[in-house]
Design a protein around this motif. Structure first.
Motif, PDB file in Angstrom:
ATOM      1  N   MET A 183       1.037  -1.030  -0.069  1.00 52.32           N
ATOM      2  CA  MET A 183       0.090   0.068   0.077  1.00 52.32           C
ATOM      3  C   MET A 183       0.738   1.326   0.055  1.00 52.32           C
ATOM      4  O   MET A 183       0.333   2.162  -0.344  1.00 52.32           O
ATOM      5  CB  MET A 183      -1.007  -0.061   1.295  1.00 52.32           C
ATOM      6  CG  MET A 183      -2.173   0.990   1.074  1.00 52.32           C
ATOM      7  SD  MET A 183      -3.345   0.623   0.162  1.00 52.32           S
ATOM      8  CE  MET A 183      -4.036  -0.945   0.854  1.00 52.32           C
ATOM      9  N   ASN A 184       2.099   1.145   0.489  1.00 47.63           N
ATOM     10  CA  ASN A 184       2.843   2.445   0.616  1.00 47.63           C
ATOM     11  C   ASN A 184       3.202   2.833  -0.769  1.00 47.63           C
ATOM     12  O   ASN A 184       3.515   4.316  -1.065  1.00 47.63           O
ATOM     13  CB  ASN A 184       4.584   1.958   1.270  1.00 47.63           C
ATOM     14  CG  ASN A 184       4.085   1.819   2.505  1.00 47.63           C
ATOM     15  OD1 ASN A 184       4.161   2.760   3.292  1.00 47.63           O
ATOM     16  ND2 ASN A 184       4.335   0.609   3.177  1.00 47.63           N
ATOM     17  N   ARG A 185       3.168   2.074  -1.807  1.00 51.57           N
ATOM     18  CA  ARG A 185       3.386   2.595  -3.330  1.00 51.57           C
ATOM     19  C   ARG A 185       2.317   3.638  -3.516  1.00 51.57           C
ATOM     20  O   ARG A 185       2.673   4.536  -4.186  1.00 51.57           O
ATOM     21  CB  ARG A 185       3.214   1.319  -4.258  1.00 51.57           C
ATOM     22  CG  ARG A 185       4.362   0.522  -4.229  1.00 51.57           C
ATOM     23  CD  ARG A 185       5.664   1.144  -5.087  1.00 51.57           C
ATOM     24  NE  ARG A 185       5.219   1.446  -6.373  1.00 51.57           N
ATOM     25  CZ  ARG A 185       5.258   0.690  -7.577  1.00 51.57           C
ATOM     26  NH1 ARG A 185       5.387  -0.343  -7.211  1.00 51.57           N
ATOM     27  NH2 ARG A 185       4.832   1.151  -8.728  1.00 51.57           N
ATOM     28  N   LEU A 186       1.098   3.307  -3.177  1.00 52.54           N
ATOM     29  CA  LEU A 186      -0.016   4.443  -3.579  1.00 52.54           C
ATOM     30  C   LEU A 186       0.036   5.525  -2.466  1.00 52.54           C
ATOM     31  O   LEU A 186      -0.204   6.731  -3.013  1.00 52.54           O
ATOM     32  CB  LEU A 186      -1.599   3.647  -3.423  1.00 52.54           C
ATOM     33  CG  LEU A 186      -2.743   4.745  -3.539  1.00 52.54           C
ATOM     34  CD1 LEU A 186      -2.491   5.315  -5.129  1.00 52.54           C
ATOM     35  CD2 LEU A 186      -3.987   3.868  -3.462  1.00 52.54           C
ATOM     36  N   TRP A 187       0.368   5.259  -1.447  1.00 51.67           N
ATOM     37  CA  TRP A 187       0.614   6.353  -0.419  1.00 51.67           C
ATOM     38  C   TRP A 187       1.483   7.459  -0.785  1.00 51.67           C
ATOM     39  O   TRP A 187       1.088   8.737  -0.752  1.00 51.67           O
ATOM     40  CB  TRP A 187       0.743   5.850   1.237  1.00 51.67           C
ATOM     41  CG  TRP A 187      -0.053   5.037   1.754  1.00 51.67           C
ATOM     42  CD1 TRP A 187      -1.425   4.967   1.276  1.00 51.67           C
ATOM     43  CD2 TRP A 187      -0.222   4.234   2.679  1.00 51.67           C
ATOM     44  NE1 TRP A 187      -2.093   4.304   2.062  1.00 51.67           N
ATOM     45  CE2 TRP A 187      -1.525   3.606   3.161  1.00 51.67           C
ATOM     46  CE3 TRP A 187       0.990   3.858   3.577  1.00 51.67           C
ATOM     47  CZ2 TRP A 187      -1.479   2.783   4.178  1.00 51.67           C
ATOM     48  CZ3 TRP A 187       1.033   2.848   4.790  1.00 51.67           C
ATOM     49  CH2 TRP A 187      -0.201   2.372   4.917  1.00 51.67           C
ATOM     50  N   ASP A 188       2.580   6.943  -1.481  1.00 50.89           N
ATOM     51  CA  ASP A 188       3.412   8.047  -1.885  1.00 50.89           C
ATOM     52  C   ASP A 188       2.982   8.773  -2.996  1.00 50.89           C
ATOM     53  O   ASP A 188       3.310   9.988  -3.107  1.00 50.89           O
ATOM     54  CB  ASP A 188       4.965   7.268  -2.399  1.00 50.89           C
ATOM     55  CG  ASP A 188       5.668   6.784  -0.961  1.00 50.89           C
ATOM     56  OD1 ASP A 188       5.599   7.350   0.207  1.00 50.89           O
ATOM     57  OD2 ASP A 188       6.509   5.764  -1.228  1.00 50.89           O
ATOM     58  N   HIS A 189       2.229   8.208  -3.846  1.00 49.39           N
ATOM     59  CA  HIS A 189       1.759   8.886  -5.131  1.00 49.39           C
ATOM     60  C   HIS A 189       0.616  10.091  -4.129  1.00 49.39           C
ATOM     61  O   HIS A 189       0.683  11.180  -4.790  1.00 49.39           O
ATOM     62  CB  HIS A 189       0.872   8.074  -6.054  1.00 49.39           C
ATOM     63  CG  HIS A 189       1.548   7.220  -6.716  1.00 49.39           C
ATOM     64  ND1 HIS A 189       2.467   7.809  -7.815  1.00 49.39           N
ATOM     65  CD2 HIS A 189       1.966   5.869  -6.836  1.00 49.39           C
ATOM     66  CE1 HIS A 189       3.012   6.724  -8.535  1.00 49.39           C
ATOM     67  NE2 HIS A 189       2.865   5.611  -7.768  1.00 49.39           N
ATOM     68  N   LEU A 190       0.087   9.724  -3.353  1.00 47.23           N
ATOM     69  CA  LEU A 190      -1.089  10.598  -2.787  1.00 47.23           C
ATOM     70  C   LEU A 190      -0.208  11.496  -1.898  1.00 47.23           C
ATOM     71  O   LEU A 190      -0.757  12.709  -1.938  1.00 47.23           O
ATOM     72  CB  LEU A 190      -1.991   9.827  -1.900  1.00 47.23           C
ATOM     73  CG  LEU A 190      -2.730   8.730  -2.529  1.00 47.23           C
ATOM     74  CD1 LEU A 190      -3.811   7.989  -1.689  1.00 47.23           C
ATOM     75  CD2 LEU A 190      -3.456   9.093  -3.934  1.00 47.23           C
ATOM     76  N   ILE A 191       0.927  11.259  -1.194  1.00 44.50           N
ATOM     77  CA  ILE A 191       1.619  12.276  -0.551  1.00 44.50           C
ATOM     78  C   ILE A 191       2.015  13.326  -1.642  1.00 44.50           C
ATOM     79  O   ILE A 191       1.994  14.795  -1.366  1.00 44.50           O
ATOM     80  CB  ILE A 191       2.629  11.772   0.170  1.00 44.50           C
ATOM     81  CG1 ILE A 191       2.294  10.874   1.463  1.00 44.50           C
ATOM     82  CG2 ILE A 191       3.862  12.825   0.757  1.00 44.50           C
ATOM     83  CD1 ILE A 191       3.396  10.048   2.079  1.00 44.50           C
ATOM     84  N   ALA A 192       2.585  12.752  -2.816  1.00 42.19           N
ATOM     85  CA  ALA A 192       3.219  14.107  -3.653  1.00 42.19           C
ATOM     86  C   ALA A 192       2.118  14.836  -4.160  1.00 42.19           C
ATOM     87  O   ALA A 192       2.398  15.877  -4.500  1.00 42.19           O
ATOM     88  CB  ALA A 192       3.858  13.013  -4.772  1.00 42.19           C
TER      89      ALA A 192
END
Length: 223
Positions: A183-192
């Motif tokens: 899930m970290n992959r998507l979280w990093d997109h959303l943080i950006a």
């Protein structure tokens, strides 16, 4: 507003050692009830709609323990958290979906109700967090810094930790081409994009990831 709910229960639970040699981790008992029962009790709230649970290791035992109204979604191979929810999109849909780990014990406010109350349209993800002194048995650095409820990575700083409960616009998982991913992959997109938010849990929490956490969780419940 009600949300579909997806429970994570597919893992091998290897850190539990002998306790998971003959059962999946969600069926390990804490205070006379399985971890799965503790998790399902949290879902008995008007903010939760259809309920789904992923299975893999000793899946038949998970299925046998489910009450009516909880739909199993079997993973023939382990897909990790992001991949597991992505594979279940035909069942849960692309809209806002709650997810909940099945290896924790909670006290205080219902975490799913806290998430539902804090959710708003500008969010693509909302994570439930706690300060480290609220997280019984947790070791390691913090996960996220929070400013005006927006999240960035803590990068080793003392910071709130993620508690394994969130609301996510699940359709955004389609943007990640891999099948197996965290899930970290998507979280990093959303943080950006500035679209990952957090809210603090009003209560206690214990991650029951290893046998030594069981008495800690029981003491927290009885305290």
């Amino acid at each position: 507003m009600t949300f579909p709910l997806f429970l994570f229960a597919a893992g091998f639970g290897t850190r539990m050692g002998a306790l998971t040699a003959d059962r999946p981790k969600p069926l390990v008992q804490v205070a006379g009830q399985t971890l799965l029962s503790h998790a399902l009790a949290l879902t008995e709230t008007p903010v939760v709609g259809p309920r789904f649970i992923n299975t893999h290791y000793r899946a038949e035992q998970i299925v046998a323990a489910l009450p009516p109204g909880v739909t199993p979604v079997h993973e023939p191979v382990i897909l990790e958290t992001g991949g597991g929810l992505k594979a279940a999109l035909p069942q849960v849909g692309d809209g806002p979906v709650m997810t909940l780990n099945t290896d924790a014990i909670w006290t205080g406010a219902n975490p799913l109700e806290e998430l539902a109350e804090a959710w708003s349209d500008e969010m693509d993800g909302l994570l439930l967090l706690a300060h480290r002194d609220q997280a019984t048995g947790h070791k390691g650095a913090g996960d996220f810094l929070m400013q005006n409820n927006r999240l960035t990575r803590a990068n080793g700083a003392v910071a709130p930790i993620y508690l394994g409960a969130q609301i996510l616009r699940a359709g955004r998982l389609r943007e990640i081409p891999e099948t197996v991913f965290s899930m970290n992959r998507l979280w990093d997109h959303l943080i950006a994009e500035g679209r990952l938010y957090g809210v603090l849990h009003q209560g206690g929490w214990c991650d029951v990831g290893h046998p030594g956490a069981i008495p800690l969780a029981e003491a927290m419940l009885h305290g």
